[in-house]
Design an enzyme around this catalytic site. Structure first.
Site, PDB file in Angstrom:
ATOM      1  N   SER A 246       0.797  -1.220   0.000  1.00 39.23           N
ATOM      2  CA  SER A 246       0.000   0.000   0.000  1.00 39.23           C
ATOM      3  C   SER A 246       0.830   1.272   0.000  1.00 39.23           C
ATOM      4  O   SER A 246       1.891   1.333   0.626  1.00 39.23           O
ATOM      5  CB  SER A 246      -0.903   0.033   1.248  1.00 39.23           C
ATOM      6  OG  SER A 246      -1.818  -1.034   1.252  1.00 39.23           O
TER       7      SER A 246
ATOM      8  N   HIS B 260      -7.562   0.115   6.189  1.00 46.46           N
ATOM      9  CA  HIS B 260      -7.171  -1.263   6.467  1.00 46.46           C
ATOM     10  C   HIS B 260      -7.298  -1.616   7.946  1.00 46.46           C
ATOM     11  O   HIS B 260      -7.674  -2.752   8.276  1.00 46.46           O
ATOM     12  CB  HIS B 260      -5.752  -1.515   5.963  1.00 46.46           C
ATOM     13  CG  HIS B 260      -5.655  -1.516   4.473  1.00 46.46           C
ATOM     14  ND1 HIS B 260      -6.284  -2.448   3.689  1.00 46.46           N
ATOM     15  CD2 HIS B 260      -5.032  -0.672   3.617  1.00 46.46           C
ATOM     16  CE1 HIS B 260      -6.049  -2.199   2.422  1.00 46.46           C
ATOM     17  NE2 HIS B 260      -5.293  -1.123   2.346  1.00 46.46           N
TER      18      HIS B 260
END
Length: 509
Positions: A333, A444
């Site tokens: 990410s 997340h």
């Protein structure tokens, strides 16, 4: 891996402006054609089309047409025809005309406050349960603005739901600083949120054999790692890759959000290596890691309506069944907010961010580089005249990432500061909850992942260096820990990290 102001490595990222040609351009001709026959029966009642900038007198005629729509004069077929004609009229307006149309809709078709007050009086006077039940229902009807009923009529038209999604995308831009339009945008958002409940969505895998029109949309909508062309897309859909998307039954050819996954051996730590077109194709059956490296929102008009977390969970369930050898589900990410935070912190604290040893080592290397610079191109004042903080001087050098010795000395302090940024929780505001500063981290962590590993120079692209000095992070989804991690973050504001990440947060030499 992708992520929006309300998209991300795995935080859904909104489609780029380049992928969103002037609002309705993608669907304009299609909508006009499909609504032409439906609208034909209403033309006699509408008269001449309004001028494109929708002056007041034309707006008054449209207002009468809207009232006829809401009163269902002539029955459902006529109302549907009028709604189609209204939609075609809106599509033909220029930007100022559209703004005037929406202002009229927001102002003249809001809640009737007198009717609400009357309904409240009736409710308060109700003496028995039956009367109170009738009064409650009447109050709910009074609180529903007529404009909401009008917007709902578009649901019955071909591509009507797509029309409303795109309408909200434009409305979000117009509503800034305009309370009337903000209220209309909120109404439309709530309507779409109900229609796009995750229970109505269908997940489909996208492959190289999918329709070309759908594949073209993936190229346009990819918001994290740009797809350079058809060959690049084909590589991302190879046997060791997976792409899944959510679709709505009323928008079957338009992805709402899609995720790209790489099936690899070991946890990926570099996005250029992950997307290298010359890399050999991995046998997916031998893969032990599934790396979610991009998730993109494809519809700007659905911003703030979250279903990315449900997509991840469905994909994990599907992959676990298809590939039982996969033991690790993780992201690669971006860290989109780090550079802004870092620059503010550096402006405030300067060289105080460094330990004495770190400052000495960086200063030593900079002096050597600057002596070389001065030899090749002498500057007024010579070496040692720049009084900027060391990190400013180091990072302002165009080739700092290519100087192995300099980047080795920057690695410790920059990764420490990035860890501090990622693991610092913002204080709760109002009735909200404490949350991570980084939007992708928040996404997340809310889903139950933990911060697993911070990767140095994992994205050397111009975009990666600009937003996070090239660093990326793996968020790991351990299936047995997801619920506990979610509760720790959302309930206590506690960020779950691996020991490796925690060790990076300590000052070093």
């Amino acid at each position: 891996m992708s992520d929006a102001p309300d998209t991300t490595t795995l935080d859904p990222v909104p489609p780029s402006q380049a992928a969103q040609p002037n609002f309705f351009d993608r669907a304009l001709d299609n909508l006009r054609t499909r609504w032409r026959e439906i609208a034909a029966s209403a033309r006699g009642a509408v008269g001449a089309p309004p001028r494109t900038h929708l002056p007041r007198e034309d707006a008054e005629r449209l207002k009468e047409q809207i009232e006829a729509c809401l009163e269902s004069r002539g029955g459902e077929v006529s109302a549907r025809a009028r709604a189609a004609q209204l939609g075609r009229t809106y599509l033909a307006l220029d930007p100022q005309g559209r703004r005037n149309f929406l202002l009229m809709l927001a102002r003249d078709f809001d809640v009737d406050r007198d009717a609400v007050m009357d309904a409240m009086v009736t409710f308060q006077a109700a003496a028995d349960p039956v009367a109170r039940g009738h009064a409650e229902r009447a109050l709910r009807r009074a609180l529903e603005p007529p404009r909401l009923r009008l917007l709902t009529q578009f649901n019955a038209l071909p591509e009507g739901v797509k029309f409303l999604v795109d309408l909200r995308a434009e409305l979000m831009e117009m509503a800034r600083g305009e309370p009337l339009l903000q209220a209309l945008e909120d109404d439309l958002k709530n309507l779409l949120r109900a229609w796009f409940d995750v229970g109505f969505l269908e997940m489909h895998r996208i492959t190289w054999d999918s329709p070309a029109s759908l594949l073209e949309k993936l190229i346009k909508y990819e918001a994290v790692h740009e797809i350079s062309g058809w060959q690049d897309l084909k590589d991302r859909l190879d046997s060791d890759r997976r792409c899944f998307a959510f679709f709505h039954p009323r928008m079957p050819h338009e992805p709402l959000i899609f995720v790209e996954v790489a099936l690899v051996q070991g946890m990926s730590d570099n996005v250029q290596a992950l997307l290298d077109p010359t890399a050999p194709v991995c046998d997916p059956k031998s893969a032990d890691n599934a790396i979610f490296y991009s998730i993109s929102n494809a519809q700007s008009g659905l911003a703030g309506i979250s279903f990315g977390n449900f997509l991840i969970k469905r994909v994990v369930d599907g992959l676990a069944t298809e590939f039982p050898n996969i033991k690790c589900y993780a992201t690669l990410s971006p860290i989109p907010g780090f550079r802004r935070w870092f620059d503010r912190t550096l402006d405030r604290d300067g060289d105080a961010l460094l330990t004495n040893t770190e400052a000495e080592r960086i200063a030593e290397r900079l002096s050597a580089l600057e002596r070389t610079d001065d030899t090749e191109a002498p500057t007024e004042g010579g070496v040692g005249t720049d009084e900027s903080p060391l990190l400013v001087r180091a990072l302002s050098r165009p080739g700092w990432v290519d100087d192995e010795e300099l980047q080795k000395r920057l690695r410790g302090p920059l990764m420490r500061m990035c860890t501090q940024y990622l693991t610092t929780v913002q204080e709760a505001k109002g009735h909200g909850r404490a949350r991570a500063q980084d939007p992708v981290a928040h996404f997340h962590l809310t889903n139950g992942a933990r911060m697993e590993r911070l990767n140095w120079l994992a994205d050397r692209s111009a975009k990666g260096l600009k937003q996070s000095l090239g660093m990326m992070i793996n968020y790991r989804y351990r299936l047995g820990e997801i619920d506990a991690n979610h509760e720790a973050y959302t309930g206590e504001g506690r960020i779950i990290t691996s020991s490796a990440v925690r060790s990076l947060g300590k000052a070093g030499g």
